[in-house]
Design a protein around this motif. Structure first.
Motif, PDB file in Angstrom:
ATOM      1  N   ARG A  29       0.848  -1.192   0.000  1.00 38.03           N
ATOM      2  CA  ARG A  29       0.000   0.000   0.000  1.00 38.03           C
ATOM      3  C   ARG A  29       0.881   1.238   0.000  1.00 38.03           C
ATOM      4  O   ARG A  29       1.911   1.272   0.649  1.00 38.03           O
ATOM      5  CB  ARG A  29      -0.878  -0.002   1.234  1.00 38.03           C
ATOM      6  N   PRO A  30       0.455   2.288  -0.708  1.00 36.42           N
ATOM      7  CA  PRO A  30       1.234   3.527  -0.662  1.00 36.42           C
ATOM      8  C   PRO A  30       1.173   4.139   0.739  1.00 36.42           C
ATOM      9  O   PRO A  30       0.201   3.956   1.467  1.00 36.42           O
ATOM     10  CB  PRO A  30       0.540   4.429  -1.683  1.00 36.42           C
ATOM     11  N   ALA A  35       0.973   7.413   2.986  1.00 33.76           N
ATOM     12  CA  ALA A  35       0.523   8.798   2.900  1.00 33.76           C
ATOM     13  C   ALA A  35       1.456   9.708   3.694  1.00 33.76           C
ATOM     14  O   ALA A  35       1.798   9.419   4.831  1.00 33.76           O
ATOM     15  CB  ALA A  35      -0.902   8.921   3.438  1.00 33.76           C
ATOM     16  N   TYR A  42       0.497  15.652  -6.488  1.00 32.65           N
ATOM     17  CA  TYR A  42       0.587  14.251  -6.083  1.00 32.65           C
ATOM     18  C   TYR A  42      -0.793  13.616  -6.003  1.00 32.65           C
ATOM     19  O   TYR A  42      -1.796  14.309  -5.860  1.00 32.65           O
ATOM     20  CB  TYR A  42       1.238  14.143  -4.693  1.00 32.65           C
ATOM     21  N   ASP A  43      -0.811  12.287  -6.040  1.00 30.18           N
ATOM     22  CA  ASP A  43      -2.044  11.567  -5.749  1.00 30.18           C
ATOM     23  C   ASP A  43      -2.450  11.886  -4.317  1.00 30.18           C
ATOM     24  O   ASP A  43      -1.594  11.990  -3.435  1.00 30.18           O
ATOM     25  CB  ASP A  43      -1.835  10.051  -5.850  1.00 30.18           C
ATOM     26  N   LEU A  46      -4.215  10.581  -0.960  1.00 31.33           N
ATOM     27  CA  LEU A  46      -4.410   9.269  -0.358  1.00 31.33           C
ATOM     28  C   LEU A  46      -5.196   9.368   0.938  1.00 31.33           C
ATOM     29  O   LEU A  46      -5.217  10.415   1.587  1.00 31.33           O
ATOM     30  CB  LEU A  46      -3.054   8.627  -0.033  1.00 31.33           C
ATOM     31  N   GLY A  65      -3.982   3.921   2.963  1.00 30.35           N
ATOM     32  CA  GLY A  65      -3.297   4.510   1.818  1.00 30.35           C
ATOM     33  C   GLY A  65      -4.048   4.422   0.506  1.00 30.35           C
ATOM     34  O   GLY A  65      -3.456   4.532  -0.565  1.00 30.35           O
ATOM     35  N   VAL A 115      -5.921   5.294  -2.783  1.00 30.49           N
ATOM     36  CA  VAL A 115      -5.860   6.473  -3.643  1.00 30.49           C
ATOM     37  C   VAL A 115      -7.271   7.053  -3.746  1.00 30.49           C
ATOM     38  O   VAL A 115      -8.200   6.392  -4.206  1.00 30.49           O
ATOM     39  CB  VAL A 115      -5.312   6.136  -5.047  1.00 30.49           C
ATOM     40  N   TYR A 156      -0.634  12.504   0.994  1.00 34.25           N
ATOM     41  CA  TYR A 156      -0.058  12.761  -0.315  1.00 34.25           C
ATOM     42  C   TYR A 156       0.965  11.684  -0.642  1.00 34.25           C
ATOM     43  O   TYR A 156       1.743  11.285   0.218  1.00 34.25           O
ATOM     44  CB  TYR A 156       0.606  14.144  -0.337  1.00 34.25           C
ATOM     45  N   ARG A 157       0.952  11.216  -1.906  1.00 31.41           N
ATOM     46  CA  ARG A 157       1.979  10.280  -2.351  1.00 31.41           C
ATOM     47  C   ARG A 157       3.045  11.125  -3.022  1.00 31.41           C
ATOM     48  O   ARG A 157       2.890  11.555  -4.158  1.00 31.41           O
ATOM     49  CB  ARG A 157       1.420   9.265  -3.339  1.00 31.41           C
ATOM     50  N   SER A 158       4.139  11.353  -2.312  1.00 31.96           N
ATOM     51  CA  SER A 158       5.156  12.285  -2.817  1.00 31.96           C
ATOM     52  C   SER A 158       6.282  11.595  -3.570  1.00 31.96           C
ATOM     53  O   SER A 158       7.212  12.250  -3.990  1.00 31.96           O
ATOM     54  CB  SER A 158       5.727  13.097  -1.671  1.00 31.96           C
TER      55      SER A 158
END
Length: 163
Positions: A22-23, A25, A55-56, A58, A65, A67, A160-162
């Motif tokens: 998972r991304p 955040a 950024y995406d 999240l 996480g 999106v 934010y997915r940086s």
């Protein structure tokens, strides 16, 4: 010999599919300024182009996480807070609330959930719906007005997915 999968094999496959990466955040407070979150949106004139999310966006819940909104879909706006009569005001350190405005319909989102409309006792005030992560139900992340075409995500309430 049976070609049917065993229950243990089915269970192992289900467990493996839920272990996807998972991304992570990153919260807005991790950035030195809001300008780090922005990029010029599509426009023929860069000076008049709207500022959109770099950024995406999240779900900020650790372990989720999900999106919520892809990069360059939300427009940066600063709103003067106007609390709904039936809801307590969202806490804010500044007089304005920085939001990502998403239009024209909920299909612009990747993953968002809506509450029931919050009733109001004030005539002429539209009912609000609160926005939440559709995967883990964390919210409110923002709001919209019932029947409207504008959706606001509060910049401090999303991740934010940086990378």
């Amino acid at each position: 010999m049976s070609s049917e999968p065993k229950q243990a094999d089915i269970w192992a496959a289900l467990q493996a599919s839920s272990r996807r990466t998972r991304p992570v955040a990153v919260l807005k407070s991790s950035f030195t300024s809001s300008d780090e979150l922005l990029v010029a949106g599509p426009s023929s004139d860069e000076k008049t182009a709207p500022r959109v999310n770099k950024y995406d966006l999240l779900c900020p819940r650790e372990g989720c996480g999900s999106v919520i909104l892809k990069a360059q879909v939300g427009k940066w706006v600063s709103l003067e807070p106007t609390p709904h009569p039936a809801l307590p005001a969202l806490p804010s350190e500044s007089p304005d609330v920085d939001c990502w405005l998403v239009m024209p319909n909920p299909m612009a989102f990747e993953n968002i959930g809506f509450s029931r409309a919050v009733p109001t006792t004030t005539p002429g005030v539209p009912k609000k719906k609160l926005l939440a992560c559709a995967e883990c139900d964390l919210g409110p992340l923002g709001w919209c007005f019932e029947g409207g075409s504008e959706y606001w995500l509060v910049s401090d309430r999303v991740g934010y997915r940086s990378a």
